[in-house]
Scaffold this motif. Structure first.
Motif: not given
Ligand code: PLP
Length: 441
Positions: A2-3, A5-12
């Protein structure tokens, strides 16, 4: 890969695929009961055909026109509709794209109002601890939530944060609720006198505090006394109904139940109900006329102000809330939700308080019901509840907040106004399971 930018980079997160009524579905087909409407957004539920058709029709006619050149029919209609139902002398509507933008506009308008009135010293804002008014730097500065502010200091504007009106934690046993309401409001006067009222432009608060405090309602008389103090010292009252407005607490505007009219009122979330991003700042005639008779120009603006498609969604949503008689339904389903929460958690050793108004309710968790001691933050109770609930197919809004390090963990519930009795049972059962899972961890 995925490109995004999620809220939590360690919890997709899983991929949301579709929504129907009170439920969301991910691409694996898993069903989630949306008991917080995302973040108090989806007041009409998902997949509402009337709103979808209204948005489509607007796209076919006019998707967008810049407010530097035009107004538009849906923007005019939405402003008329909001003002027709707004309390007091709220008279003008400034349409933006969300809650933070509405608060930014409110802060800048308050500032410009005093500059144009010839009182340029008035720049300070007083707000409350444990509050949240948005994530842009100005709105973040206004908020008193330490967790959200921590990495960004020094923030932008001269600020004071007084204690919120928080019956469960701050009312003394030797005073009535009404006496407490007045005492809590008088903290504003104390702070004004400390910093000099001539330096203050406004006081900002949520009528019912949402995300950061789990549906904290004010004691009777609190906001009336706040209004009196604002008037006495010539400062503006900004009410932030981004979460609690648009029928969520059982009246179209939450402040109606507190019997006050602010000078500036911010709404968002339920205004677009998730069908379009939209927010609004409403202001009084007095403020508008000061600008009109002064520079004639509010020195503010964004590209998507008064977006016609978003405004069309707003018109359809407000018309649905009023036309389908959903506000009485918020009250009846809210009473059922409260009764179900009381039945499930009323005697629970780790539930300290169950509170809220309409379909905007919160459960505060404590390590010890007698002393009201919060859980050790290291146990991450709120975060664990969120994860366990999500796994069980329930979307709710747990948060930890602090007021002088005391308040601990709470869960906010803000389901769609169409929630059924069976879905209320499902909500409470799944929440109960999630709380037990979090407590066991
Ligand atoms: N004000 C309040 C009370 C909110 O709860 C929020 C968002 O949660 C905001 C402002 C910011 O709104 P937005 O996220 O739409 O910018």
């Amino acid at each position: 890969m995925s490109h995004i930018f999620p809220r939590h980079t360690k919890q997709l997160p899983p991929v949301a695929a579709r929504g129907e009524g009170c439920y969301l579905y991910d691409t694996s087909g898993k069903q989630y009961l949306d008991a917080s409407g995302g973040a108090a957004v989806s007041c009409l539920g998902h997949g509402d055909k009337t709103i979808i058709e209204a948005v489509k029709a607007q796209l076919d006619t006019l998707a967008y026109a810049h407010t530097g050149f035009f107004t538009s029919e849906p923007a005019e209609t939405l402003a008329d509709l909001l003002i027709a139902h707004a309390p007091g002398d709220l008279d003008r509507v400034y349409l933006v794209s969300g809650g933070s933008e509405a608060m930014e506009a409110a802060l800048k308008l308050a500032r410009q109002y005093f500059v144009e009135k010839g009182e340029p010293k008035r720049g300070r804002l007083i707000a409350r601890k444990q509050s949240y008014h948005g994530n842009t730097m100005g709105a973040l500065s206004a908020g008193g939530n330490e967790w959200r502010r921590a990495q960004f200091g020094p923030l932008l504007i001269d600020m004071s944060h007084i204690d919120p009106c928080y019956e469960y934690r701050l009312k003394r046993d030797d005073e009535s609720l009404e006496e407490y309401g007045v005492r809590a409001a008088n903290l504003l006067e104390e702070e004004l006198l400390r910093v000099g009222p001539e330096n203050v432009m406004a006081f900002a608060a949520e009528p019912v505090v949402g995300a950061t405090a789990g549906a904290l309602t004010a004691a009777p008389g609190y906001f009336k006394r706040i209004r009196e103090i604002c008037d006495q010292y010539g400062i503006l009252l900004i009410l932030d109904e981004v979460m609690c407005g648009m029928g969520r607490t059982g009246s179209l505007f939450a402040c109606e139940q507190d019997g006050v009219t602010p000078d500036i009122l911010c709404i968002a979330k339920g205004l677009g109900a998730g069908y379009q991003p939209i927010g609004a700042m409403l202001c009084s005639r007095k403020i508008y006329e000061t600008i009109e008779n002064g520079s004639g120009f509010f020195q503010h603006g964004h590209t998507y102000l008064g977006h016609p498609t978003a405004a069309a969604a707003g018109v359809a949503v407000v018309s649905a809330i009023l036309g389908r008689n959903l506000i009485p339904r918020v009250k009846t389903q809210g009473a059922k939700l409260m009764a179900a929460l009381e039945a499930e958690f009323g005697q629970h050793p780790n539930v300290g308080d169950i509170r809220g108004r309409g379909l905007f309710q919160g459960v505060e968790l404590v390590a010890d019901r007698e002393t009201k001691a919060p859980f050790d933050p290291a146990r991450k109770i709120a975060g664990r509840i969120k994860t366990a609930a999500f796994e069980a197919g329930l979307i709710c809004y747990p948060m930890s907040g602090t007021i002088d390090g005391q308040s601990g963990d709470h869960v906010l519930l803000a389901p769609p106004f169409i929630i059924s009795d069976d879905q209320i049972d499902e909500l409470v059962q799944k929440l109960s399971g999630a709380i037990e899972t979090a407590l066991r961890a």
